[in-house]
Design a protein around this motif. Structure first.
Motif, short mmCIF file in Angstrom:
data_model
loop_
_atom_site.label_atom_id
_atom_site.label_comp_id
_atom_site.label_asym_id
_atom_site.label_seq_id
_atom_site.Cartn_x
_atom_site.Cartn_y
_atom_site.Cartn_z
N PHE A 267 61.44 22.23 -48.26
CA PHE A 267 62.21 21.05 -48.64
C PHE A 267 63.54 21.47 -49.28
O PHE A 267 64.60 20.97 -48.92
N LEU A 268 63.47 22.47 -50.19
CA LEU A 268 64.69 22.92 -50.89
C LEU A 268 65.69 23.55 -49.91
O LEU A 268 66.86 23.19 -49.87
N ALA A 269 65.20 24.53 -49.11
CA ALA A 269 66.12 25.30 -48.25
C ALA A 269 66.39 24.56 -46.95
O ALA A 269 67.34 24.87 -46.25
N GLY A 270 65.53 23.61 -46.60
CA GLY A 270 65.59 23.05 -45.26
C GLY A 270 66.33 21.74 -45.12
O GLY A 270 66.59 21.31 -44.01
N PHE A 409 65.05 25.90 -36.18
CA PHE A 409 64.79 24.50 -36.54
C PHE A 409 66.13 23.80 -36.83
O PHE A 409 66.41 22.73 -36.31
N ALA A 410 66.97 24.46 -37.66
CA ALA A 410 68.24 23.85 -38.07
C ALA A 410 69.17 23.67 -36.87
O ALA A 410 69.88 22.66 -36.78
N GLN A 411 69.15 24.63 -35.94
CA GLN A 411 70.05 24.52 -34.78
C GLN A 411 69.62 23.37 -33.88
O GLN A 411 70.45 22.60 -33.41
N ALA A 412 68.31 23.24 -33.65
CA ALA A 412 67.82 22.17 -32.77
C ALA A 412 68.12 20.81 -33.41
O ALA A 412 68.65 19.89 -32.77
N GLU A 413 67.83 20.71 -34.70
CA GLU A 413 68.02 19.45 -35.41
C GLU A 413 69.50 19.04 -35.44
O GLU A 413 69.85 17.89 -35.17
#
Ligand code: HEM
Length: 457
Positions: A267-270, A409-413
């Motif tokens: 949650f914090l880093a994401g 995850f971050a790139q797809a999102e």
């Protein structure tokens, strides 16, 4: 490609070290970006201002790689960072090092496999769909809103759905988000005077309101963890994968407290990180109409009018290049701090025990030696192989041992969010004040950027 004029988005005006220090103290915003001396964009290794504790900034890709791989285990996470986040995420992979970290990382990695991300993509789509409904309402009413907050809510919603299969509308997720904002407000500003005057390993305890917010967040996370520990539960999400993980040697799972640590860090880093880069993406695109047209053409050609699917993402090179170039200019993790556990020598530089060893994606990404027109936004850099010519000069997701677990995850999102929102809406900035970036928990505008949206179609 784009016929928009060369565009230099906001950056701090660089000063010499002493005037930069006075400016930062006078403004009282604890903004480390404004403390960076002009020389930090030119030197390979140098001191970061004047302080009791030696603080050295490394801008040399080879030395950066050595520090972050840390083969001799001399450079763990810095005590400043650990003491700021420990009340929230305890002994999670974000703060541990050595053998403890290795075991944890091996148990957490499978939760971010390609297969898991492609599964989480459905939850991302659902969250973006709900966000579009909210933007439609705002387009109809002409309501002004904070881009920063809107992106924070969207990415927090995505994390809650992908990790715990619950949306931000649920009471628990909503309370976690609110308490996280309290935590963020209190710990985000660096105490510059403390940095200058205090010796290593002497961090004051956190303020009571921060500790209270952390305790509440951990209690809520505990409730969410319990739903997944229930033997009758049948979840298929990131939390269920981490609950099922076993240590290779002992075959033991994470304890309940350890699960709270590990899932809390997602949650914090994401969510803050992705919210940070997306805020800058939409800020930049509002000033780049021709680029927006080209993005829309690419999205129409690849996706058509249907849903943006996981398989589309790798076929959207311009969307990805805009994302990567924004990560270059506004890396969400502005600084990656480490501490020297003992006297050491890195390249030409001797370090004393307790020295703060700073790696700054911000200066590496804008360094005169590695980038042509370093402060100019030019996504085409990432359309060719040229971008990867200097390995180690582009590290938005870190490098070495602690490389970001959620990069895929971050790139797809992010590609999904950019594609879906840009094809339907025009983002119009209503801010009248100039925007200044600040290094907080992530790289953010000093003040909220206000926006309106209009329908494109
Ligand atoms: C654009 C978005 C993101 C950026 C730029 C980013 C950047 C980073 C960086 C630079 C680090 C290394 C920190 C260090 O070495 O001290 C890191 C670590 C980490 N990130 Fe990300 N991150 C992003 C999104 C995410 C997401 C979406 C997740 C999870 C859902 C995530 C989870 C983590 C975790 C757990 C670590 C600690 C890894 C370890 O120490 O082994 N991040 N991230």
């Amino acid at each position: 490609m784009t016929t928009d004029k060369p565009y230099c988005p906001p950056k701090p005006y660089s000063l010499w070290a002493v005037p930069a220090l006075f400016r930062t103290l006078w403004r009282g915003e604890g903004n480390l970006l404004e403390l960076l001396p002009a020389a930090a964009y030119k030197f390979k290794v140098g001191n970061l201002g004047i302080s009791r504790r030696s603080t050295v900034l490394f801008n040399d890709p080879e030395l950066v790689s050595h520090i972050l791989r840390d083969p001799d285990e001399i450079f763990p996470k810095s005590d400043l960072m650990v003491s700021a986040v420990e009340p929230l995420i305890g002994q999670s992979i974000f703060v541990t090092d050595g053998e403890k970290w290795r075991k944890q990382r091996a148990m957490v990695d499978p939760a971010f496999s390609m297969m898991r991300i492609s599964h989480a993509f459905n939850q991302m789509q659902a969250a973006v769909h709900d966000h579009e409904i909210e933007l439609e309402r705002r387009a109809q009413t002409g309501e002004e809103f904070s881009l920063d907050q809107a992106m924070g809510q969207l990415t927090a919603d995505i994390i809650c759905r992908a990790v715990f299969s619950t949306s931000l509308d649920s009471n628990i997720a909503h309370d976690v988000f609110e308490d996280f904002n309290i935590f963020e407000r209190h710990v985000a500003q660096t105490d510059i005077m403390h940095m200058i005057t205090a010796p290593a390993w002497s961090n004051p305890p956190q303020k009571p309101e921060v500790l209270d917010a952390c305790a509440r967040i951990r209690q809520h996370l505990g409730t969410l963890v319990d739903t997944h520990l229930d033997p009758n539960s049948n979840y298929n999400d990131i939390a269920s994968e981490v609950v099922a993980a076993r240590d290779k040697e002992t075959n033991q799972p994470f304890t309940r407290d350890e699960l709270i640590d590990q899932l809390g860090v997602f949650f914090l880093a994401g969510h803050e990180t992705t919210a940070s880069v997306l805020t800058w993406v939409f800020y930049i695109l509002a000033a780049q109409p021709n680029l927006v047209k080209q993005l829309r053409n690419e999205i129409d050609n690849v996706v058509g009018t249907g849903e943006v699917e996981f398989a589309h993402i790798k076929r959207l090179p311009l969307v990805r290049a805009v994302f990567r170039e924004t990560l270059r200019l506004y890396p969400p993790i502005t600084f990656i701090p480490r501490v020297a556990l003992r006297n050491a020598k890195v390249g030409p530089r001797k370090l004393r025990r307790g020295a703060l060893v700073m790696i700054a994606p911000w200066t590496l990404h804008r360094h005169k030696l590695y980038w042509k027109d370093p402060h100019i936004f030019r996504p085409e850099r990432f359309l060719s192989e040229l971008a990867d010519q200097i390995p180690g000069a582009y590290i938005p997701f870190g490098q070495g041992n602690h490389t970001c677990v959620g990069a895929g995850f971050a790139q797809a999102e992010s590609a999904l969010i950019i594609s879906k929102l840009i094809r339907r809406f025009d983002f119009v900035m209503t801010n009248t004040e100039p925007v200044r970036p600040a290094a907080r928990l992530t790289t953010r505008p000093v003040k909220q950027i206000t926006y309106k949206v209009k329908y494109h179609r």
